[in-house]
Design a protein around this motif. Structure first.
Motif, PDB file in Angstrom:
ATOM      1  N   UNK A 395       0.815  -1.221   0.000  1.00  0.00           N
ATOM      2  CA  UNK A 395       0.000   0.000   0.000  1.00  0.00           C
ATOM      3  C   UNK A 395       0.840   1.258   0.000  1.00  0.00           C
ATOM      4  N   UNK A 396       2.164   1.159   0.060  1.00  0.00           N
ATOM      5  CA  UNK A 396       3.030   2.334   0.161  1.00  0.00           C
ATOM      6  C   UNK A 396       3.066   3.091  -1.145  1.00  0.00           C
ATOM      7  N   UNK A 397       3.014   4.431  -1.139  1.00  0.00           N
ATOM      8  CA  UNK A 397       3.131   5.225  -2.361  1.00  0.00           C
ATOM      9  C   UNK A 397       4.447   4.950  -3.085  1.00  0.00           C
ATOM     10  N   UNK A 398       5.497   4.693  -2.397  1.00  0.00           N
ATOM     11  CA  UNK A 398       6.795   4.418  -3.034  1.00  0.00           C
ATOM     12  C   UNK A 398       6.726   3.159  -3.886  1.00  0.00           C
ATOM     13  N   UNK A 403       6.378   1.295  -9.902  1.00  0.00           N
ATOM     14  CA  UNK A 403       5.737   0.613 -11.012  1.00  0.00           C
ATOM     15  C   UNK A 403       5.479   1.570 -12.164  1.00  0.00           C
ATOM     16  N   UNK A 404       6.014   2.821 -12.165  1.00  0.00           N
ATOM     17  CA  UNK A 404       5.929   3.761 -13.258  1.00  0.00           C
ATOM     18  C   UNK A 404       4.962   4.900 -13.032  1.00  0.00           C
ATOM     19  N   UNK A 430       4.676  20.258 -10.702  1.00  0.00           N
ATOM     20  CA  UNK A 430       5.821  19.503 -10.191  1.00  0.00           C
ATOM     21  C   UNK A 430       5.441  18.044 -10.244  1.00  0.00           C
ATOM     22  N   UNK A 431       6.291  17.241 -10.958  1.00  0.00           N
ATOM     23  CA  UNK A 431       6.023  15.811 -11.102  1.00  0.00           C
ATOM     24  C   UNK A 431       7.049  15.061 -10.247  1.00  0.00           C
ATOM     25  N   UNK A 432       6.517  14.159  -9.388  1.00  0.00           N
ATOM     26  CA  UNK A 432       7.374  13.374  -8.509  1.00  0.00           C
ATOM     27  C   UNK A 432       7.325  11.940  -8.999  1.00  0.00           C
ATOM     28  N   UNK A 433       8.388  11.456  -9.705  1.00  0.00           N
ATOM     29  CA  UNK A 433       8.473  10.035 -10.062  1.00  0.00           C
ATOM     30  C   UNK A 433       9.064   9.253  -8.900  1.00  0.00           C
ATOM     31  N   UNK A 434       9.577   7.998  -9.179  1.00  0.00           N
ATOM     32  CA  UNK A 434      10.151   7.207  -8.078  1.00  0.00           C
ATOM     33  C   UNK A 434      11.348   7.911  -7.483  1.00  0.00           C
ATOM     34  N   UNK A 435      12.210   8.475  -8.404  1.00  0.00           N
ATOM     35  CA  UNK A 435      13.400   9.176  -7.926  1.00  0.00           C
ATOM     36  C   UNK A 435      13.411  10.573  -8.524  1.00  0.00           C
ATOM     37  N   UNK A 436      13.720  11.608  -7.753  1.00  0.00           N
ATOM     38  CA  UNK A 436      13.857  12.982  -8.209  1.00  0.00           C
ATOM     39  C   UNK A 436      12.532  13.696  -8.346  1.00  0.00           C
TER      40      UNK A 436
END
Length: 461
Positions: A395-398, A403-404, A430-436
């Motif tokens: 259930x974690x957002x990370x 998964x993209x 502001x877009x927050x992907x897995x990293x950065x």
């Protein structure tokens, strides 16, 4: 007299001959007693109480306590009577030849038909002013507290010295000395001769009191005394200065001025007031015979108390001697008691040791069970925790971002964008992907999520 009384006293013919030409009614015959009663009634109504002055003559005090005398002046005289209740308080010192002022009412004594004065009070002429002055001095001294019982000192049981301020030739000092010697043979009496009446008497008494105050010591007593007399005779003892001097005396002061019915300011200020010089000696000096009897009684009481104490202590010693008669027996009893207590204590200790060994075995078994149960419990909790961690990671957002997926914020990350309609063209995102993180600008906004994909395919064709 009234016209009615005249008509009743005299016959009609006499009134006519006297020029009383009135038509009088039939005459009325009076009884003597009724006539005198009517006269007394008229006298009470006409005179009531009157003040009258004159010279005392034929003064007599009856055994009943009533006093009788004649009050006269240069031209007339009248009988006077004062009954016992009034005479006891206001007739002291009255004698023939004195000029007096009386408060009285007129009365006809029916026994003789004599007109007389029935007196309510009597005072020597000029005595009223003296009494007013005396009352004024009393009021001032009472306000200053000189009459207070709280400042009066008790007389010593046996006085060392007695200083008597009085006339050396008067009967008062003789009565005092005779009574004192009769009661206490060792009495030390010092006479300080002074004038006790007349001009300069109060000054002499004050001077003697001041001189005595310089030499007295503990156990001494000062006595002021003289015989009875009129208020003028006793006036020296009503001096305000003398009252203050008495109050400042360093030892008790006894006042024995006049007779029992005489009261002076010195009596009120003194530490003790005696009715007569004899009474003063009786108050100051104890009876030697009484003292000897009292001492003998105290000696007997002390002897009895000492004997009783000796008997009591003797019984105590006997009881102690009985208890200490054979100390070895007491020691044996104590030894047996100690042995018994030691045996009981040793048995209790052995039981305690056995109980401790049993408890130690039980504790080891319980410890093993606790270890095994604890391992099982930890294993169950570890398994449960692993399941919870797996669910949390799913259930974690990370995990979703890996998964993209990405999170889009408006502006600088103030608001999460959940619907494209909330974004306007040209607005920063502001877009927050897995990293950065990616800062971008919306070129266009469409409701159809596939609109840009179709357009891109069209452009490729």
């Amino acid at each position: 007299m009234s016209e009615e009384l005249l008509r009743s006293l005299f016959p009609f013919s006499a009134l006519e001959s006297a020029g009383q030409g009135h038509n009088l009614p039939e005459r009325q015959v009076w009884q003597v007693s009724r006539l005198l009663s009517e006269i007394n009634y008229l006298l009470d109504g006409a005179f009531h109480y009157i003040w009258i002055e004159g010279e005392v003559s034929n003064f007599k005090r009856a055994s009943s306590g009533h006093i009788y005398f004649t009050l006269k002046d240069n031209y007339a005289q009248i009988r006077a009577v004062m009954f016992r209740s009034q005479a006891a308080s206001s007739s002291s010192g009255i004698q023939d030849g004195q000029h007096v002022t009386c408060l009285a009412r007129l009365n006809v004594y029916s026994g003789r038909g004599d007109l007389q004065l029935v007196l309510e009070s009597i005072e020597r002429k000029g005595e009223g002013a003296l009494m007013l002055a005396l009352e004024a001095v009393k009021a001032r001294l009472a306000k200053e507290g000189l009459f207070s019982e709280g400042r009066k000192r008790p007389l010593p049981l046996i006085p060392e010295r007695v200083f008597v301020i009085t006339s050396p030739t008067g009967a008062a000092i003789q009565d005092f000395i005779r009574t004192a010697r009769g009661r206490f043979k060792g009495a030390r009496i010092i006479i300080c001769p002074v004038k006790v009446q007349g001009e300069g008497a109060s000054e002499e008494i004050i001077a003697a009191l001041r001189m005595i105050s310089k030499v007295v010591g503990d156990g001494d007593v000062i006595v002021l005394t003289r015989g009875g007399g009129s208020i003028e005779d006793l006036w020296a003892f009503n001096s305000e200065d003398l009252a203050w001097e008495i109050s400042r005396a360093p030892v008790p002061v006894v006042s024995a001025v006049g007779h029992e019915i005489d009261f002076t300011i010195a009596d009120l200020v003194a530490d003790y007031r005696a009715a007569t010089p004899t009474a003063a000696a009786q108050a100051i000096f104890p009876s030697q015979n009484v003292l000897l009897r009292r001492l003998e009684g105290l000696r007997q009481d002390l002897l009895r108390a000492a004997l009783n104490r000796i008997r009591f202590e003797k019984k105590g010693v006997q009881m102690l001697a009985y208890r200490l008669k054979d100390p070895r027996h007491a020691l044996r009893e104590r030894q047996l008691r100690y042995d018994n207590l030691f045996g009981r204590l040793e048995g209790a200790l052995n039981g305690y040791k056995r109980r401790c060994r049993v408890l130690s075995v039980q504790m080891e078994a319980i410890s093993l069970r606790c270890v095994r149960a604890g391992g099982l419990y930890i294993e169950r909790k570890r398994t449960a925790l692993s399941g919870v961690v797996g669910r949390l990671e799913a259930a974690s957002p990370l995990s979703i971002l890996s998964r993209g997926y990405s999170i889009v914020y408006k502006g600088l990350g103030d608001e999460v964008v959940r619907d494209a309609e909330k974004v306007k063209a040209g607005e920063r995102l502001v877009i927050i992907p897995r990293n950065g993180a990616i800062l971008c600008e919306a070129l266009s906004v469409a409701k159809d999520r596939y609109v840009f994909k179709k357009t891109d395919q069209a452009n490729q064709v």
